[in-house]
Design a protein around this motif. Structure first.
Motif, PDB file in Angstrom:
ATOM      1  N   LEU A 199      27.426  50.364 -60.430  1.00  0.00           N
ATOM      2  CA  LEU A 199      27.882  51.107 -59.255  1.00  0.00           C
ATOM      3  C   LEU A 199      28.180  50.167 -58.090  1.00  0.00           C
ATOM      4  O   LEU A 199      29.154  50.359 -57.354  1.00  0.00           O
ATOM      5  CB  LEU A 199      26.868  52.170 -58.854  1.00  0.00           C
ATOM      6  N   ARG A 200      27.371  49.122 -57.926  1.00  0.00           N
ATOM      7  CA  ARG A 200      27.616  48.130 -56.873  1.00  0.00           C
ATOM      8  C   ARG A 200      28.954  47.431 -57.126  1.00  0.00           C
ATOM      9  O   ARG A 200      29.763  47.244 -56.210  1.00  0.00           O
ATOM     10  CB  ARG A 200      26.454  47.137 -56.832  1.00  0.00           C
ATOM     11  N   HIS A 201      29.203  47.063 -58.390  1.00  0.00           N
ATOM     12  CA  HIS A 201      30.460  46.421 -58.786  1.00  0.00           C
ATOM     13  C   HIS A 201      31.647  47.340 -58.482  1.00  0.00           C
ATOM     14  O   HIS A 201      32.636  46.926 -57.870  1.00  0.00           O
ATOM     15  CB  HIS A 201      30.395  46.090 -60.289  1.00  0.00           C
ATOM     16  N   GLU A 202      31.555  48.584 -58.886  1.00  0.00           N
ATOM     17  CA  GLU A 202      32.657  49.525 -58.694  1.00  0.00           C
ATOM     18  C   GLU A 202      32.855  49.865 -57.220  1.00  0.00           C
ATOM     19  O   GLU A 202      33.981  50.119 -56.790  1.00  0.00           O
ATOM     20  CB  GLU A 202      32.437  50.779 -59.533  1.00  0.00           C
ATOM     21  N   ARG A 262      36.019  39.023 -60.072  1.00  0.00           N
ATOM     22  CA  ARG A 262      35.078  38.009 -59.602  1.00  0.00           C
ATOM     23  C   ARG A 262      34.488  38.413 -58.248  1.00  0.00           C
ATOM     24  O   ARG A 262      33.291  38.280 -58.015  1.00  0.00           O
ATOM     25  CB  ARG A 262      35.750  36.645 -59.532  1.00  0.00           C
ATOM     26  N   GLU A 263      35.336  38.922 -57.365  1.00  0.00           N
ATOM     27  CA  GLU A 263      34.871  39.362 -56.053  1.00  0.00           C
ATOM     28  C   GLU A 263      33.867  40.525 -56.183  1.00  0.00           C
ATOM     29  O   GLU A 263      32.914  40.616 -55.410  1.00  0.00           O
ATOM     30  CB  GLU A 263      36.054  39.812 -55.194  1.00  0.00           C
ATOM     31  N   ALA A 264      34.086  41.375 -57.169  1.00  0.00           N
ATOM     32  CA  ALA A 264      33.196  42.531 -57.375  1.00  0.00           C
ATOM     33  C   ALA A 264      31.873  42.127 -58.014  1.00  0.00           C
ATOM     34  O   ALA A 264      30.925  42.921 -58.026  1.00  0.00           O
ATOM     35  CB  ALA A 264      33.897  43.592 -58.213  1.00  0.00           C
ATOM     36  N   GLY A 265      31.798  40.929 -58.560  1.00  0.00           N
ATOM     37  CA  GLY A 265      30.568  40.449 -59.195  1.00  0.00           C
ATOM     38  C   GLY A 265      30.631  40.604 -60.699  1.00  0.00           C
ATOM     39  O   GLY A 265      30.503  41.719 -61.215  1.00  0.00           O
ATOM     40  N   LEU A 266      30.868  39.502 -61.384  1.00  0.00           N
ATOM     41  CA  LEU A 266      31.048  39.555 -62.840  1.00  0.00           C
ATOM     42  C   LEU A 266      29.824  40.100 -63.556  1.00  0.00           C
ATOM     43  O   LEU A 266      29.941  40.963 -64.438  1.00  0.00           O
ATOM     44  CB  LEU A 266      31.430  38.169 -63.392  1.00  0.00           C
ATOM     45  N   ALA A 267      28.655  39.613 -63.194  1.00  0.00           N
ATOM     46  CA  ALA A 267      27.440  40.054 -63.878  1.00  0.00           C
ATOM     47  C   ALA A 267      27.212  41.556 -63.653  1.00  0.00           C
ATOM     48  O   ALA A 267      26.881  42.289 -64.592  1.00  0.00           O
ATOM     49  CB  ALA A 267      26.233  39.258 -63.389  1.00  0.00           C
ATOM     50  N   ASP A 268      27.415  42.015 -62.420  1.00  0.00           N
ATOM     51  CA  ASP A 268      27.230  43.441 -62.135  1.00  0.00           C
ATOM     52  C   ASP A 268      28.186  44.305 -62.933  1.00  0.00           C
ATOM     53  O   ASP A 268      27.866  45.425 -63.323  1.00  0.00           O
ATOM     54  CB  ASP A 268      27.436  43.731 -60.639  1.00  0.00           C
ATOM     55  N   GLY A 269      29.407  43.781 -63.196  1.00  0.00           N
ATOM     56  CA  GLY A 269      30.401  44.528 -63.946  1.00  0.00           C
ATOM     57  C   GLY A 269      30.295  44.368 -65.448  1.00  0.00           C
ATOM     58  O   GLY A 269      31.100  44.920 -66.198  1.00  0.00           O
TER      59      GLY A 269
END
Length: 128
Positions: free
Chosen positions: A79-82, A116-123
């Motif tokens: 959800l943080r990524h999205e 990458r900006e959204a956070g690869l691990a989170d996504g």
């Protein structure tokens, strides 16, 4: 979530970008047509449509202020990524779709600067 509740939630999710309201309403309708259920995630300022039979890319797709997915539930990292993708939509407006597509064609998956900006691990991406 009924239509009225979704409309109220949507106001807070569009991040002040008026043009995202009509787009996001269409996306919610799209998600429902694919069998999804709409949830409001106020902490991340997202509408989340879960349980879809199709109609989204990869593990899910954010369009405007709406995350579409076939998953039954989404963890806080995803959800943080999205939510970052929803911020990207708010920053770039409707042109974000084209920007994302161009980036994805030249740098797919984990190479995509928006991912990458959204956070690869989170996504759920593995850095390459």
């Amino acid at each position: 979530m009924d239509g009225r509740a979704a409309a109220v939630a949507l106001r807070g999710c569009t991040r002040g970008r008026v043009s995202l309201g009509p787009l996001s309403r269409l996306v919610v309708l799209w998600g429902r047509l694919w069998g999804g259920r709409v949830h409001h995630e106020p902490e991340h300022r997202l509408l989340v449509v879960t349980g879809m039979r199709g109609g989204y890319g990869r593990g899910g797709t954010t369009v405007g202020a709406v995350f579409l997915t076939g998953r039954r539930a989404c963890g806080p990292e995803l959800l943080r990524h999205e939510a970052v993708h929803a911020e990207q939509w708010a920053r770039h407006g409707l042109g974000f779709a084209l920007r994302y597509l161009v980036e994805e064609l030249s740098h797919p998956g984990a190479g995509n600067r928006f991912e990458r900006e959204a956070g690869l691990a989170d996504g759920g991406y593995r850095a390459s």
